[in-house]
Design an enzyme around this catalytic site. Structure first.
Site, PDB file in Angstrom:
ATOM      1  N   GLU A 166       1.823   5.763  29.955  1.00 33.02           N
ATOM      2  CA  GLU A 166       3.263   5.530  29.833  1.00 33.02           C
ATOM      3  C   GLU A 166       3.902   5.095  31.149  1.00 33.02           C
ATOM      4  O   GLU A 166       4.898   4.381  31.135  1.00 33.02           O
ATOM      5  CB  GLU A 166       3.998   6.736  29.239  1.00 33.02           C
ATOM      6  CG  GLU A 166       4.065   7.953  30.116  1.00 33.02           C
ATOM      7  CD  GLU A 166       4.796   9.113  29.457  1.00 33.02           C
ATOM      8  OE1 GLU A 166       5.802   8.883  28.790  1.00 33.02           O
ATOM      9  OE2 GLU A 166       4.341  10.248  29.630  1.00 33.02           O
TER      10      GLU A 166
ATOM     11  N   TRP B 212      19.766   0.845  25.231  1.00 35.07           N
ATOM     12  CA  TRP B 212      18.328   0.720  24.990  1.00 35.07           C
ATOM     13  C   TRP B 212      18.229  -0.070  23.690  1.00 35.07           C
ATOM     14  O   TRP B 212      18.558   0.455  22.617  1.00 35.07           O
ATOM     15  CB  TRP B 212      17.729   2.118  24.861  1.00 35.07           C
ATOM     16  CG  TRP B 212      16.231   2.162  24.876  1.00 35.07           C
ATOM     17  CD1 TRP B 212      15.433   2.203  25.981  1.00 35.07           C
ATOM     18  CD2 TRP B 212      15.362   2.211  23.741  1.00 35.07           C
ATOM     19  NE1 TRP B 212      14.116   2.266  25.605  1.00 35.07           N
ATOM     20  CE2 TRP B 212      14.041   2.269  24.236  1.00 35.07           C
ATOM     21  CE3 TRP B 212      15.559   2.199  22.364  1.00 35.07           C
ATOM     22  CZ2 TRP B 212      12.933   2.314  23.403  1.00 35.07           C
ATOM     23  CZ3 TRP B 212      14.456   2.248  21.530  1.00 35.07           C
ATOM     24  CH2 TRP B 212      13.152   2.308  22.053  1.00 35.07           C
TER      25      TRP B 212
ATOM     26  N   GLU C  54      -2.891  14.632  26.836  1.00 30.25           N
ATOM     27  CA  GLU C  54      -1.665  14.603  27.638  1.00 30.25           C
ATOM     28  C   GLU C  54      -1.866  13.790  28.916  1.00 30.25           C
ATOM     29  O   GLU C  54      -1.001  13.006  29.308  1.00 30.25           O
ATOM     30  CB  GLU C  54      -1.217  16.048  27.925  1.00 30.25           C
ATOM     31  CG  GLU C  54      -0.008  16.205  28.824  1.00 30.25           C
ATOM     32  CD  GLU C  54       1.247  15.490  28.336  1.00 30.25           C
ATOM     33  OE1 GLU C  54       1.286  15.038  27.171  1.00 30.25           O
ATOM     34  OE2 GLU C  54       2.178  15.336  29.146  1.00 30.25           O
TER      35      GLU C  54
ATOM     36  N   LYS D  49      14.138   8.712  27.686  1.00 30.85           N
ATOM     37  CA  LYS D  49      13.883  10.142  27.876  1.00 30.85           C
ATOM     38  C   LYS D  49      14.146  10.910  26.602  1.00 30.85           C
ATOM     39  O   LYS D  49      13.429  11.826  26.248  1.00 30.85           O
ATOM     40  CB  LYS D  49      14.771  10.659  29.013  1.00 30.85           C
ATOM     41  CG  LYS D  49      14.577  12.124  29.364  1.00 30.85           C
ATOM     42  CD  LYS D  49      13.218  12.339  29.982  1.00 30.85           C
ATOM     43  CE  LYS D  49      12.909  13.801  30.222  1.00 30.85           C
ATOM     44  NZ  LYS D  49      11.458  13.988  30.442  1.00 30.85           N
TER      45      LYS D  49
ATOM     46  N   ASN E  23      26.272   4.924  20.694  1.00 32.48           N
ATOM     47  CA  ASN E  23      24.861   5.343  20.715  1.00 32.48           C
ATOM     48  C   ASN E  23      24.401   5.495  19.276  1.00 32.48           C
ATOM     49  O   ASN E  23      25.178   5.958  18.435  1.00 32.48           O
ATOM     50  CB  ASN E  23      24.705   6.722  21.364  1.00 32.48           C
ATOM     51  CG  ASN E  23      24.743   6.653  22.860  1.00 32.48           C
ATOM     52  OD1 ASN E  23      24.939   5.593  23.432  1.00 32.48           O
ATOM     53  ND2 ASN E  23      24.564   7.794  23.497  1.00 32.48           N
ATOM     54  N   GLY E  24      23.129   5.200  19.012  1.00 31.32           N
ATOM     55  CA  GLY E  24      22.606   5.432  17.663  1.00 31.32           C
ATOM     56  C   GLY E  24      22.474   4.137  16.891  1.00 31.32           C
ATOM     57  O   GLY E  24      22.482   3.041  17.465  1.00 31.32           O
TER      58      GLY E  24
ATOM     59  N   LYS F  65       0.176  10.405  29.932  1.00 32.34           N
ATOM     60  CA  LYS F  65       0.906  10.297  31.201  1.00 32.34           C
ATOM     61  C   LYS F  65       0.546   9.005  31.907  1.00 32.34           C
ATOM     62  O   LYS F  65       1.394   8.273  32.378  1.00 32.34           O
ATOM     63  CB  LYS F  65       0.514  11.482  32.068  1.00 32.34           C
ATOM     64  CG  LYS F  65       1.464  12.417  32.657  1.00 32.34           C
ATOM     65  CD  LYS F  65       2.689  12.948  32.036  1.00 32.34           C
ATOM     66  CE  LYS F  65       3.100  12.532  30.685  1.00 32.34           C
ATOM     67  NZ  LYS F  65       3.984  13.383  29.949  1.00 32.34           N
TER      68      LYS F  65
ATOM     69  N   HIS G   3     -19.872   8.800  18.076  1.00 35.56           N
ATOM     70  CA  HIS G   3     -19.483   8.269  16.765  1.00 35.56           C
ATOM     71  C   HIS G   3     -18.644   7.000  16.903  1.00 35.56           C
ATOM     72  O   HIS G   3     -17.943   6.622  15.980  1.00 35.56           O
ATOM     73  CB  HIS G   3     -18.756   9.350  15.969  1.00 35.56           C
ATOM     74  CG  HIS G   3     -19.611  10.560  15.766  1.00 35.56           C
ATOM     75  ND1 HIS G   3     -20.623  10.582  14.841  1.00 35.56           N
ATOM     76  CD2 HIS G   3     -19.640  11.741  16.419  1.00 35.56           C
ATOM     77  CE1 HIS G   3     -21.226  11.761  14.918  1.00 35.56           C
ATOM     78  NE2 HIS G   3     -20.650  12.473  15.864  1.00 35.56           N
TER      79      HIS G   3
ATOM     80  N   CYS H  75      20.234   5.116  24.553  1.00 32.33           N
ATOM     81  CA  CYS H  75      21.551   4.754  25.071  1.00 32.33           C
ATOM     82  C   CYS H  75      22.308   5.960  25.616  1.00 32.33           C
ATOM     83  O   CYS H  75      22.085   7.091  25.189  1.00 32.33           O
ATOM     84  CB  CYS H  75      22.391   4.149  23.946  1.00 32.33           C
ATOM     85  SG  CYS H  75      21.601   2.781  23.130  1.00 32.33           S
TER      86      CYS H  75
ATOM     87  N   ARG I 103      17.605   8.277  30.957  1.00 35.64           N
ATOM     88  CA  ARG I 103      17.355   8.244  29.518  1.00 35.64           C
ATOM     89  C   ARG I 103      16.636   6.951  29.104  1.00 35.64           C
ATOM     90  O   ARG I 103      16.117   6.875  28.002  1.00 35.64           O
ATOM     91  CB  ARG I 103      18.689   8.337  28.751  1.00 35.64           C
ATOM     92  CG  ARG I 103      19.396   9.657  28.937  1.00 35.64           C
ATOM     93  CD  ARG I 103      20.840   9.567  28.484  1.00 35.64           C
ATOM     94  NE  ARG I 103      20.967   9.401  27.052  1.00 35.64           N
ATOM     95  CZ  ARG I 103      21.258  10.370  26.198  1.00 35.64           C
ATOM     96  NH1 ARG I 103      21.441  11.593  26.647  1.00 35.64           N
ATOM     97  NH2 ARG I 103      21.373  10.129  24.918  1.00 35.64           N
TER      98      ARG I 103
HETATM   99  C1  F6R Z   1       6.151  11.750  27.362  1.00 39.00           C
HETATM  100  C2  F6R Z   1       7.383  12.299  26.819  1.00 39.00           C
HETATM  101  C3  F6R Z   1       7.617  12.170  25.360  1.00 39.00           C
HETATM  102  C4  F6R Z   1       8.400  13.386  24.826  1.00 39.00           C
HETATM  103  C5  F6R Z   1       8.790  13.152  23.358  1.00 39.00           C
HETATM  104  C6  F6R Z   1       9.480  14.348  22.769  1.00 39.00           C
HETATM  105  O1  F6R Z   1       6.048  11.998  28.732  1.00 39.00           O
HETATM  106  O2  F6R Z   1       8.210  12.815  27.526  1.00 39.00           O
HETATM  107  O3  F6R Z   1       6.434  11.981  24.656  1.00 39.00           O
HETATM  108  O4  F6R Z   1       7.606  14.523  24.941  1.00 39.00           O
HETATM  109  O5  F6R Z   1       9.633  12.036  23.291  1.00 39.00           O
HETATM  110  O6  F6R Z   1      10.643  14.644  23.457  1.00 39.00           O
HETATM  111  P1  F6R Z   1      11.354  16.046  23.327  1.00 39.00           P
HETATM  112  O7  F6R Z   1      10.430  17.067  23.920  1.00 39.00           O
HETATM  113  O8  F6R Z   1      12.615  15.900  24.114  1.00 39.00           O
HETATM  114  O9  F6R Z   1      11.573  16.301  21.878  1.00 39.00           O
END
Ligand code: F6R
Length: 604
Positions: free
Chosen positions: A485, A73, A478, A599, A99-100, A482, A501, A2, A27
C-alpha cells in the site's frame, strides 16, 4: 476519503479552512477547494494539487467571515478542477461541499436538466446546490430539507447561501459530521482533528438533523425542522497529538508509538492483574456463546484473524472472520447465541457500519473494538472496548493494528477465564506478558538501522513474498499489505504449506522472501519449507525468536524477543512495518499519503 471543514466567526475564514484541510489531508484526497463569501459573492478556489498550493493561490485573496473547505477523493468523475468542491448552483447563489455518494444523482440530474439547469462537472454533488435552488421559495431551510428528502445515499453537507451570507447550514445522512463551538465562532468538520486547534467543544450531528451556524451560535433542528436541543461535549484530544513531533513522517512516529499504545491499551483493561471489561455481556451470555464472528476491513480484519487464533485456542469457541464488504451482502448465517465483534480504527468504515446495522436489525449480540471515540461505530454500539492508540494520521495503519491485536488478546484471555477453558496459571502468564509487552516492543524498535538497510535493499524490487504458518501467516498478510500500500511493490502473503500447491512456481533466482517463524512446534516444517524456496534461489530474510534454525537456510535474520507464541504477532509485525516504511522512503514516495488510498473509507 473526502473531508469537510466549515467556519463562521470573526477570524479570516480562509486561514481556518486551510488549517483544517491540512489536518484532513491524512484522509487521502486528490483535489481540494475552499469557498468564502466576499462582497456579496462567492469566492471559490480549487485545485488538483496539495493544500500547500491552494494556500499559495489564496494568499492575496480578500478575507471573509464565513466559508467551507473540502478535500476530494474522486468517486464520480476524475480528479479535475471542475469536479473539485465546492460546487455552486447555476444562479451562483448556493454553494455546497459534500462527502459521500448521492446514489440517485443521475435521475436528479436529468430532472434538473429538464428544468433548464446546466452542469459543468461530472460529480454527483452538483445536483445538490441546484436542487436547493429549485426548491428555494424564500424559506432556505425548507429548501434544504426538500433537497435532503430527495437525496438517496450517504452524505454530509456544508452549505452557504448568498441570501443569508452570515449563515452556514450543515446536514448529514450516514456520513460523519461534527459541529464545534468556540468563542463567538462555530465550525463544522468531518472529523475532530480539523478543528481541534480552535475548539475541543463539539456536538455530533445525527442522521437527518440540521445545524445552523450563525452569530457565534449553533441552532439544531430535527428531520422535520423542529428545533432540537443537543449537548456539546469536550473531546479529550490535544491538537499536538496530530503533529509529527520531530519525526520525518507520521508513519514513523506512529510505529514508534507502538510502545505507549500497548501500555495504554493494556493498562486500561488490566486492574490488579485481572482483565476487566465494562460490557453489558453477562457471564451467562458469554457461557452461551455458540460462535463468534469478527467483521472488519483491511488491517483491522488482519487483527481479527489473530483474534480467531487466540480465541479458538483459549476457548474452543469457533470464530469466523469476515471482510465487512462480503459479510453484508452474503446473507450471513447468524444464530441466536452468536456474538459478532466489529473492529475498526476509525469507527467510520462504511462497510463495517453497514454490517453493524444488519446485525443490530437481526437482534444478534455484538460488540465493537474502536479507536476513535464518538465515531459512528462507537455511538451505535452498546458494548464497546477501545484501542488506546490515539490519533493515527498516516494512511497505513500501524499502531492501531498493534492495539487491536493487544485488545483482542486481552478479550480472549477474559473469555477463557470466564469459561474456564484454559489453565488459570497459563492465563495469568499471558496477562503478565501483555502487561510487560511494551518493553519487548521497545527492544524491537531499538535498532532502526537494521530495518532501514533491509528496506533500502528491496526498494527496487517488483515482487516480494511473505511466508508463515498459523499466526505467522496472519502477520505475513499484514506485512505484505503494508508494503504494497505504501511502496507500491507487489507482494503476496502465503501459508508455507500452500507454497507447493501453486505459488512456488513464482520463486526463482533472487526472489525476495520474508519468512516468519515463531512456533517451536512448527519449526521443523518451516525449516523444510524455507529450504524449498532457498533451493530455487530465493533470498530469505528470517524473522524469528527460535534459536534452532540452521543458518544456511536464510540470508539474513532479524531477532524478536521470546514471548508466548499466541502473543507473537504484536512483535513480529513491527519489523514488517519498519521494512515497508524504509523501502518507501528509499523510493522517495509519499509515505503518509499513498496514492488512491484514504484513511477513513466512508463510502462502499
Ligand atoms: C491499511 C489500512 C486499512 C484499514 C481499513 C479499515 O493500512 O489502514 O486497511 O485497516 O480501511 O479501517 P478501519 O479500521 O478504520 O475500519
Amino acid at each position: 476519503m473526502c473531508g469537510i471543514v466549515g467556519y463562521v466567526g470573526e477570524k479570516d475564514a480562509k486561514s481556518v479552512l486551510l488549517s483544517g484541510l491540512k489536518k484532513l489531508e491524512y484522509r487521502g484526497y486528490d483535489s481540494c477547494g475552499i469557498g468564502t463569501i466576499v462582497g456579496g459573492k462567492f469566492l471559490v478556489n480549487k485545485n488538483t494539487n496539495r493544500i500547500d498550493s491552494l494556500e499559495e493561490e489564496v494568499k492575496e485573496t480578500p478575507t471573509s467571515k464565513i466559508g467551507v473547505g473540502h478535500t476530494r477523493w474522486a468517486t464520480h468523475g476524475g480528479a479535475t478542477v471542475e469536479n473539485a468542491h465546492p460546487h455552486v448552483s447555476n444562479n451562483k447563489k448556493v454553494l455546497v461541499v459534500h462527502n459521500g455518494i448521492i446514489e440517485n444523482y443521475a435521475r436528479l440530474r436529468e430532472m434538473l436538466k429538464a428544468k433548464g439547469y446546466k452542469f459543468y462537472s461530472d460529480t454527483d454533488t452538483e445536483v445538490i446546490p441546484n436542487l436547493i435552488d429549485l426548491y428555494n421559495k424564500g424559506d432556505f431551510m425548507q429548501a434544504v430539507k426538500k433537497a435532503m428528502d430527495m437525496l438517496e445515499g450517504s452524505f454530509a453537507l456544508g452549505i452557504i447561501n448568498l441570501d443569508d451570507p452570515n449563515t452556514l447550514v450543515a446536514a448529514k445522512r450516514n456520513s460523519p459530521l461534527i459541529v464545534g463551538i468556540g468563542d463567538a465562532e462555530s465550525f463544522i468538520a468531518s472529523d475532530f482533528s480539523a478543528i481541534l486547534k480552535y475548539t475541543d467543544k463539539i456536538s455530533i450531528l445525527e442522521n437527518d438533523e440540521y445545524a445552523v451556524l450563525k452569530n457565534g451560535g449553533v441552532y439544531f433542528y430535527d428531520s422535520e425542522l423542529n428545533p432540537c436541543g443537543k449537548d456539546f461535549k469536550f473531546i479529550d484530544m490535544k491538537d499536538e497529538a496530530t503533529e509529527k513531533n520531530g519525526y520525518a513522517h507520521f508513519m514513523l512516529k506512529e510505529i514508534n508509538e507502538n510502545t505507549i499504545t500497548i501500555k495504554n491499551t493494556v493498562s486500561e483493561y488490566i486492574k490488579d492483574d485481572e482483565i476487566v471489561f465494562d460490557l453489558k455481556l453477562t457471564e451467562e451470555d458469554i457461557k452461551n456463546i455458540n460462535q463468534i464472528h469478527i467483521v472488519a476491513c483491511g488491517t483491522a480484519m488482519h487483527a481479527g484473524l489473530n483474534g480467531k487464533n487466540i480465541i479458538e485456542t483459549l476457548t474452543r469457541i469457533p470464530v469466523n472472520v469476515e471482510v465487512a464488504s462480503e459479510f453484508r451482502y452474503k446473507n450471513p448465517i447468524l444464530k441466536e447465541n452468536d456474538l459478532v465483534i466489529f473492529i475498526s480504527q476509525s469507527g467510520e468504515t462504511a462497510d463495517t457500519v453497514a454490517c453493524l446495522e444488519l446485525v443490530k436489525e437481526r437482534g444478534i449480540k455484538y460488540m465493537s473494538m474502536v479507536n476513535v471515540k464518538e465515531s459512528t461505530i462507537d455511538r451505535m454500539s452498546e458494548n464497546v472496548i477501545y484501542t488506546k492508540a490515539g490519533p493515527e494520521i498516516a494512511v497505513a495503519s500501524t499502531k492501531a493494528y498493534v492495539a487491536q491485536v493487544c485488545l483482542i488478546d486481552l478479550f480472549a484471555i477474559y473469555l477463557a477465564k470466564i469459561l474456564k477453558t484454559a489453565d488459570k496459571k497459563y492465563l495469568k502468564q499471558l496477562t503478565y506478558e501483555l502487561k510487560t509487552m511494551h518493553a519487548a516492543v521497545q527492544t524491537v524498535l531499538e535498532h532502526p538501522e537494521v530495518y532501514a538497510e533491509y528496506g533500502k535493499s528491496i526498494a527496487s524490487e517488483l515482487d516480494m513474498f511473505y511466508l508463515g504458518r498459523g499466526l505467522d501467516y496472519y502477520v505475513a498478510l499484514e506485512g505484505s499489505l503494508k508494503l504494497k500500500e505504501i511502496s507500491y511493490i507487489h507482494s503476496e502473503a502465503c501459508q508455507f504449506g500452500e507454497l507447493k500447491h501453486g505459488p512456488i512456481a513464482l520463486i526463482e533466482e533472487g526472489t525476495n522472501v520474508i519468512a516468519i517463524c515463531t512456533s517451536k512446534k512448527l519449526l521443523g516444517k518451516v525449516v523444510s519449507n524455507i529450504k524449498e524456496v532457498k533451493a530455487r534461489g530465493a533470498k530469505v530474510l528470517l524473522i524469528t525468536n527460535q534459536t534452532q534454525v540452521p543458518h544456511e537456510v536464510y540470508d539474513e535474520r532479524m531477532e524478536i524477543p521470546h514471548i508466548d507464541e499466541l502473543l507473537s504477532p504484536i512483535l513480529t509485525v513491527i519489523p514488517l512495518q519498519l521494512i515497508a516504511y524504509y523501502a518507501t522512503v528509499e523510493k522517495g514516495l509519499d509515505v503518509d499519503k499513498p496514492r488512491n488510498l484514504a484513511k477513513s473509507v466512508t463510502v462502499e
